[in-house]
Scaffold this active site. Structure first.
Site, PDB file in Angstrom:
ATOM      1  CG  HIS A 197      -2.163  -0.891   0.937  1.00 18.31           C
ATOM      2  ND1 HIS A 197      -3.224  -0.514   0.153  1.00 18.31           N
ATOM      3  CD2 HIS A 197      -2.440  -2.156   1.341  1.00 18.31           C
ATOM      4  CE1 HIS A 197      -4.112  -1.488   0.098  1.00 18.31           C
ATOM      5  NE2 HIS A 197      -3.656  -2.505   0.817  1.00 18.31           N
ATOM      6  CG  HIS A 243      -5.915  -6.769  -1.505  1.00 19.26           C
ATOM      7  ND1 HIS A 243      -5.324  -5.782  -2.252  1.00 19.26           N
ATOM      8  CD2 HIS A 243      -5.697  -6.437  -0.199  1.00 19.26           C
ATOM      9  CE1 HIS A 243      -4.779  -4.893  -1.436  1.00 19.26           C
ATOM     10  NE2 HIS A 243      -4.982  -5.259  -0.186  1.00 19.26           N
ATOM     11  CD  GLU A 283      -6.794   0.698  -3.393  1.00 22.73           C
ATOM     12  OE1 GLU A 283      -6.451   0.962  -4.560  1.00 22.73           O
ATOM     13  OE2 GLU A 283      -5.985   0.575  -2.465  1.00 22.73           O
ATOM     14  CG  HIS A 320     -11.002  -1.666  -0.281  1.00 25.62           C
ATOM     15  ND1 HIS A 320     -10.011  -0.719  -0.109  1.00 25.62           N
ATOM     16  CD2 HIS A 320     -10.605  -2.772   0.384  1.00 25.62           C
ATOM     17  CE1 HIS A 320      -9.053  -1.258   0.619  1.00 25.62           C
ATOM     18  NE2 HIS A 320      -9.373  -2.499   0.923  1.00 25.62           N
TER      19      HIS A 320
HETATM   20 CU1  CUO Z   1      -4.918  -4.059   1.468  1.00 27.62          CU
HETATM   21 CU2  CUO Z   1      -8.030  -3.619   2.099  1.00 27.62          CU
HETATM   22  O1  CUO Z   1      -6.266  -3.889   2.925  1.00 27.62           O
HETATM   23  O2  CUO Z   1      -6.573  -3.203   0.778  1.00 27.62           O
END
Ligand code: CUO
Length: 663
Positions: free
Chosen positions: A195, A222, A326, A341
């Protein structure tokens, strides 16, 4: 490694030492006194950004140093981005580093760490710089309360100590059987680095760098984490994880047993909680946004802000959809499709105090370092993953011409463990111990004598192994070998049709080969996997190695392709069972010259890009143009027709043993 690089590497480490305390390193404090970004505005790409950040500092609006930084909090994030713009926009390394020194003690430590890390990862002049493991810089985010407390006690009494860390929960909670996976510090570190390499707030218009297939990577990485979790569950006689639903109970509770640096405890969630409306976001909002996403998938079109339509039903569709699901920053229509998300993370994080009545701190779901500890993380991501599956299932199945590679036949596949007692097509996993150094975290700079304080954690590992693949080629050709693993039986003990099992495939490797005319025996070591990275060096070792190299000993190799993102190599294989668990290994060879989209890139260059599989590349294009997970990402109509001669399936047993086998 050249002198300039080593100096930079050392500076970065020194800056992150004892991050929670003000800088004392004389070299760095000297910078602090002699440099101010305001007096050097011509050294920043965006002087206005510098003024903005300085204004936050001077007006006292910055997050307090002992507050809890959450990337999901819009205010915290905006401040972090303001700092990131300063650090990323500095025109040379010198200005960058001095700005970092200048801002370090003005900013909340984790807010600083995040902005600084993302800047290091994205600056051309910091290529190859290794960040110390996050679990040694901010151990509160990785370790449980009892371990951290004992570490402080050890520091106070100056007693060297090795503190065992247990997985949270008790045997009364079946979920605890897979805690070794969700709580693995290496996996958490991988996830948080992913991330940072692909921030959800990244806007290429603003930061210059276009990230290739970020939305698709979000889906795939994911997706692989969920597939891995399910494989671990089956290894422990647990059914695969159920998707979370907004209006249903979250059956499993979770007690993180961890405390923030400032002393506030991570909230625990009892069993059977329901989601609650937050002051700014209701369950109904979640359903509305999700309904729109489902409509887009079902119709095959995404609505744009000017009422246009973009087709989803093509290979690029997943990338568009990934970004849109996302977060809002990279969505084609954030007002309409929201940020399903990210909001899911926040909804879960705040589920025990949704109205913020009790001032509870954020839950583990609000930090990428801690999120996977909660089994509900995988349930949320299964829910999201099912949306992506819905989209992929809309696409036409691959035609035979897209699957076959007529020049190539796989004749045989064998997997060989390299331990003494290994049997072919049977691999061994085991648990071993690893030490996390807590010196950096609990010691103060002024403490003359450092004592050794370590946490010892138990981690899944496997014997080294290799694939031996015999491939016949009708003429000299180049290929890409794709290797996947999947449990042979579901939880009910039934064999699954390929169209069902394919969605749980775990990618083990992905590499180019050059084939001669005739039979070729291709051997590939598990250690070279394109989805994993080796164990990172601890803070002290890294520091020691850099210092030695500065003195002329060659212990530090500069690698400009170094990646922090990547599954820990130890976790490459699912645990399996003590009595052995059967998996299927799928090997597919496709045509390199058709698949590679980075014209002119040689196979060796592709090989030098680590953890490509789950982490893509930092800049430029991902060499393999095939959809991630190809060819198992789309529906399989007929298993017999699907498996063309360039593919091969073999059974493989994974056995979990008590003792590390003898190598
Ligand atoms: Cu990696 Cu939800 O935790 O995107």
């Amino acid at each position: 490694a050249d002198a300039t690089f080593l100096k930079r590497q050392l500076q970065v480490l020194n800056l992150l030492r004892h991050l929670n305390q003000p800088l004392t390193d004389p070299e760095l404090t000297a910078f602090k006194d002699s440099f101010s970004p305001l007096n050097n505005l011509n050294k920043f790409k965006d002087p206005a950004a510098v003024r903005d950040f300085v204004e936050l500092v001077t007006t006292g609006k910055l997050l307090e140093r002992d507050a809890i930084f959450s990337l999901f909090n819009p205010r915290h994030r905006a401040q972090m981005v303001a700092l990131f713009k300063v650090l990323h926009g500095a025109v040379d390394y010198d200005t960058f580093f001095k700005s970092a020194v200048w801002s370090r003690d003005l900013t909340n430590p984790r807010q600083f760490l995040y902005a600084f890390s993302v800047a290091v990862l994205h600056r051309e002049d910091c290529r190859g710089v290794i960040l110390p493991p996050a679990y040694e810089v901010t151990p509160h985010m990785f370790l449980t309360t009892d371990v951290v407390r004992k570490a402080y006690q050890a520091k106070m009494t100056r007693t060297p100590m090795v503190i065992p860390m247990r997985f949270t929960g008790s045997v009364n909670n079946p979920e605890q059987r897979v805690a070794y996976f969700g709580e693995d510090v290496g996996m958490n570190s991988h996830h948080s680095h992913w991330h940072m390499d692909f921030p959800f707030w990244w806007r290429s218009e603003e930061f210059g760098e276009q990230k290739d297939r970020q939305g698709e990577l979000f889906f795939y990485m994911h997706h692989q984490m969920v597939a891995r979790f399910d494989a671990e569950r089956l290894s422990n006689n647990l059914p695969v994880v159920e998707p979370l639903e907004w209006d249903q109970k979250i059956v499993e509770g979770f007690a993180p047993g961890a405390t923030y640096e400032n002393g506030q405890e991570f909230p625990m969630r009892p069993d059977n909680m329901n989601f609650g409306d937050l002051p700014w976001l209701t369950i109904q909002d979640m359903k509305i946004v999700e309904g729109r996403i489902r409509d887009a998938i079902a119709s095959g079109f995404v609505k744009t802000t000017d009422a246009g339509l973009i087709s989803l039903n093509n290979t690029a569709g997943i990338d568009l959809l990934g970004g849109l699901v996302e977060s809002s920053a990279r969505s084609v229509n954030p007002m309409f499709y929201g940020q399903l998300h990210n909001d899911g993370h926040v909804m879960l994080s705040k589920v025990t105090d949704p109205q913020q009545r009790y001032g509870m701190p954020p839950g583990v779901m609000e930090h990428f370092e801690t999120a996977t500890r909660d089994p509900a993380f995988f349930r949320l991501h299964k829910h999201v993953d099912n949306l992506f599956k819905m989209h992929k299932d809309q696409l036409p199945p691959y035609a035979a011409s897209e699957l076959e590679f007529p020049e190539v036949t796989i004749e045989a596949v064998k997997v060989i463990g390299t331990c003494k007692a290994s049997t072919p097509n049977q691999l061994i996993t085991y648990f071993d111990e690893s030490h996390i150094d807590l010196k950096n975290a609990v010691h103060a700079e002024d403490q003359k004598q450092e004592v050794d304080i370590k946490a010892v954690v138990s981690r899944l590992n496997h014997e080294p192994f290799k694939y031996v693949i015999t491939i016949n080629a009708k003429k000299p050709v180049r290929g890409i070998v794709r290797v996947f693993l999947t449990p042979k039986f579901n939880w009910f003990g039934q064999q699954m049709p390929l169209d069902v099992s394919r969605w749980g495939f775990i990618e083990l490797d992905h590499f180019p080969v050059s084939l001669q005319h005739g039979d070729n025996v291709v051997t590939r070591s598990s250690a070279d996997s394109a989805v994993t990275i080796p164990e990172p060096r601890g803070f002290s070792q890294l520091m020691g190695d850099v210092q030695k190299s500065i003195r002329g000993e060659q212990v530090f190799t500069y690698d400009k392709y170094y990646r922090h993102c990547g599954f820990p190599h130890r976790l490459l294989l699912p645990k399996g069972k003590p009595e052995g668990m059967t998996y299927k290994l799928y090997v597919v060879v496709t045509d390199y010259d058709k698949d590679i989209v980075t014209a002119g890139m040689k196979p060796e260059e592709i090989e030098s890009l680590p953890s490509l599989g789950y982490c893509g590349v930092m800049d430029g294009k991902i060499p393999d143009g095939k959809p991630m997970g190809f060819p198992f990402d789309r529906r399989v109509v007929s298993e017999e027709q699907f498996l063309t001669p360039n593919m091969k399936v073999v059974d493989l047993t994974i056995k979990n043993v008590k003792q590390k086998p003898i190598e």
